[in-house]
Design an enzyme around this catalytic site. Sequence first.
Site, PDB file in Angstrom:
ATOM      1  N   ASP A 205       0.840  -1.193   0.000  1.00  9.74           N
ATOM      2  CA  ASP A 205       0.000   0.000   0.000  1.00  9.74           C
ATOM      3  C   ASP A 205       0.876   1.245   0.000  1.00  9.74           C
ATOM      4  O   ASP A 205       2.103   1.149  -0.076  1.00  9.74           O
ATOM      5  CB  ASP A 205      -0.926   0.000   1.241  1.00  9.74           C
ATOM      6  CG  ASP A 205      -0.160   0.208   2.536  1.00  9.74           C
ATOM      7  OD1 ASP A 205       1.093   0.221   2.516  1.00  9.74           O
ATOM      8  OD2 ASP A 205      -0.814   0.366   3.576  1.00  9.74           O
ATOM      9  N   ASP A 207       1.509   4.645   2.301  1.00  8.78           N
ATOM     10  CA  ASP A 207       1.223   5.277   3.592  1.00  8.78           C
ATOM     11  C   ASP A 207       1.644   6.738   3.536  1.00  8.78           C
ATOM     12  O   ASP A 207       2.815   7.037   3.347  1.00  8.78           O
ATOM     13  CB  ASP A 207       2.005   4.567   4.709  1.00  8.78           C
ATOM     14  CG  ASP A 207       1.735   3.078   4.746  1.00  8.78           C
ATOM     15  OD1 ASP A 207       0.618   2.696   5.126  1.00  8.78           O
ATOM     16  OD2 ASP A 207       2.632   2.287   4.372  1.00  8.78           O
ATOM     17  N   ASP A 290      -3.239   4.612   2.764  1.00  9.72           N
ATOM     18  CA  ASP A 290      -3.548   5.048   4.123  1.00  9.72           C
ATOM     19  C   ASP A 290      -3.156   6.515   4.251  1.00  9.72           C
ATOM     20  O   ASP A 290      -2.005   6.879   4.010  1.00  9.72           O
ATOM     21  CB  ASP A 290      -2.736   4.238   5.159  1.00  9.72           C
ATOM     22  CG  ASP A 290      -3.244   2.812   5.312  1.00  9.72           C
ATOM     23  OD1 ASP A 290      -4.451   2.598   5.124  1.00  9.72           O
ATOM     24  OD2 ASP A 290      -2.427   1.922   5.623  1.00  9.72           O
TER      25      ASP A 290
HETATM   26  N1  CTP Z   1       0.839   1.231  11.368  1.00  3.60           N
HETATM   27  C1  CTP Z   1       0.273   1.716  12.521  1.00  3.60           C
HETATM   28  N2  CTP Z   1      -1.066   1.562  12.739  1.00  3.60           N
HETATM   29  C2  CTP Z   1      -1.840   0.936  11.822  1.00  3.60           C
HETATM   30  C3  CTP Z   1      -1.277   0.449  10.644  1.00  3.60           C
HETATM   31  C4  CTP Z   1       0.091   0.626  10.443  1.00  3.60           C
HETATM   32  O1  CTP Z   1       0.961   2.283  13.341  1.00  3.60           O
HETATM   33  N3  CTP Z   1      -3.137   0.785  12.047  1.00  3.60           N
HETATM   34  C5  CTP Z   1       2.269   1.408  11.155  1.00  3.60           C
HETATM   35  C6  CTP Z   1       2.961   0.079  11.297  1.00  3.60           C
HETATM   36  O2  CTP Z   1       3.627   0.002  12.517  1.00  3.60           O
HETATM   37  C7  CTP Z   1       3.921   0.071  10.154  1.00  3.60           C
HETATM   38  C8  CTP Z   1       3.584   1.239   9.263  1.00  3.60           C
HETATM   39  O3  CTP Z   1       2.494   1.906   9.878  1.00  3.60           O
HETATM   40  O4  CTP Z   1       5.189   0.249  10.665  1.00  3.60           O
HETATM   41  C9  CTP Z   1       3.247   0.822   7.880  1.00  3.60           C
HETATM   42  O5  CTP Z   1       2.327  -0.240   7.892  1.00  3.60           O
HETATM   43  P1  CTP Z   1       2.007  -1.151   6.647  1.00  3.60           P
HETATM   44  O6  CTP Z   1       1.555  -0.332   5.504  1.00  3.60           O
HETATM   45  O7  CTP Z   1       1.066  -2.196   7.108  1.00  3.60           O
HETATM   46  O8  CTP Z   1       3.377  -1.909   6.348  1.00  3.60           O
HETATM   47  P2  CTP Z   1       4.659  -1.508   5.503  1.00  3.60           P
HETATM   48  O9  CTP Z   1       5.818  -1.660   6.398  1.00  3.60           O
HETATM   49  O10 CTP Z   1       4.482  -0.177   4.852  1.00  3.60           O
HETATM   50  O11 CTP Z   1       4.743  -2.655   4.428  1.00  3.60           O
HETATM   51  P3  CTP Z   1       4.076  -2.709   2.978  1.00  3.60           P
HETATM   52  O12 CTP Z   1       5.143  -2.301   2.026  1.00  3.60           O
HETATM   53  O13 CTP Z   1       3.658  -4.118   2.807  1.00  3.60           O
HETATM   54  O14 CTP Z   1       2.911  -1.768   2.965  1.00  3.60           O
HETATM   55 MN    MN Z   2       2.683   0.242   3.785  1.00  2.00          MN
HETATM   56 MN    MN Z   3      -0.438   0.881   5.541  1.00  2.00          MN
END
Ligand code: CTP
Ligand code: MN
Ligand code: MN
Length: 350
Positions: A205, A207, A290
Amino acid sequence: IESRHRLRGGWQMAPYACQRRTPLLHSNQPLTEALETLAEEAGFSGSEGRSLAFTRAASVLKALPGRLSTLEELGPLPGIGEHSRRVIQDVLEDGVCAEVERVKLSERYQTMKLFTKIFGVGVRTASRWYQEGLRTLVDLQERGTKLTRQQQAGLRHYDDLNTPVERGEAESISRAVQGAVQRCLPGTSVTLAGGFRRGKPHGHDVDLLLTHPEAGREAGLLSRVVSWLDSQDLILYQHSQENSYALQEGPEPPGGRDVMDRFERCFSIFRLEVQGGPGAARGWKAVRVDLVVAPISQFPFALLGWTGSRHFERELRRFASHERKMVLNSHALYDSRRVWQLWAYVGTWG
Ligand code: CTP
Ligand code: MN
Ligand code: MN
Ligand code: MN
């Protein structure tokens, strides 16, 4: 921290993952993959402790300076339990671990993986569906399984959402959001966090962290930004959550770590125009985004908390609490002893 553990051959390993350099590309991929499969499987069974043990072991291997060739090289390294050692030994000796191969082939693991890859479906829901005899995405539709609006969107865009997001796509979405915030509230900054901020070439995703240099100006920003993006047909799905920080009674007690932070946020699916790739024929691709809004005073903690990885954050918080008697979350860092003193003081007021 001082107590590094010495490995054979002079290798050293700090006890907390947040103290170690953990490169994206490392030399022990087959080992960490095996351990992470077992971590995932344990998570699917609700065994959080077991899952964490495998994740920790994998994390240690990622920080090794070279390829492990024998189990002996690890020495008595803490953080790698009996079970993980057995898995490592199997992979080193045979190239594969029978237990891991069994898991990967098991109907339950495969079904849980299929279902939890639906946006809005967690382990609990997937597990219930499995128990009810559901096995495929078609089953969900044919048996009229009750789905939330989020899960319906997840199912509708299943293939797109399980196609990795490229960095270029993340940057393009970041620019679109940048454009939207400049319209709604000039001066707002948009920061790409998550895996992309850690340098990953792709992710599941995008962020994005929003903040404004003048405290308070960020109030009400998110809904305006989302409305504008929506009016431009950039949004396929969204649900927002209000900032719940004000509702907080007091700081989290030091033991009870809060996984979710309390920022205002939007979980969304963007409609991204694309030239190539899987969505090329229709000209667009669905991407999970997000959006998180942090007040400027909490921004550094929000950025740290949203950069990840999940394990790195967990370890950083464990380090703060065990080694510094402090509490770290996505809002603040504070001395837990002083907070307890303050609470005791407030308590005397009755
Ligand atoms: N996070 C958070 N609260 C949430 C979701 C995520 O604090 N409800 C934080 C997580 O701790 C994470 C970061 O946001 O470190 C990013 O989360 P995520 O998108 O799920 O993972 P990524 O590390 O970005 O991996 P990916 O590349 O698969 O998206
Ligand atoms: Mn992510
Ligand atoms: Mn995320
Ligand atoms: Mn990848």
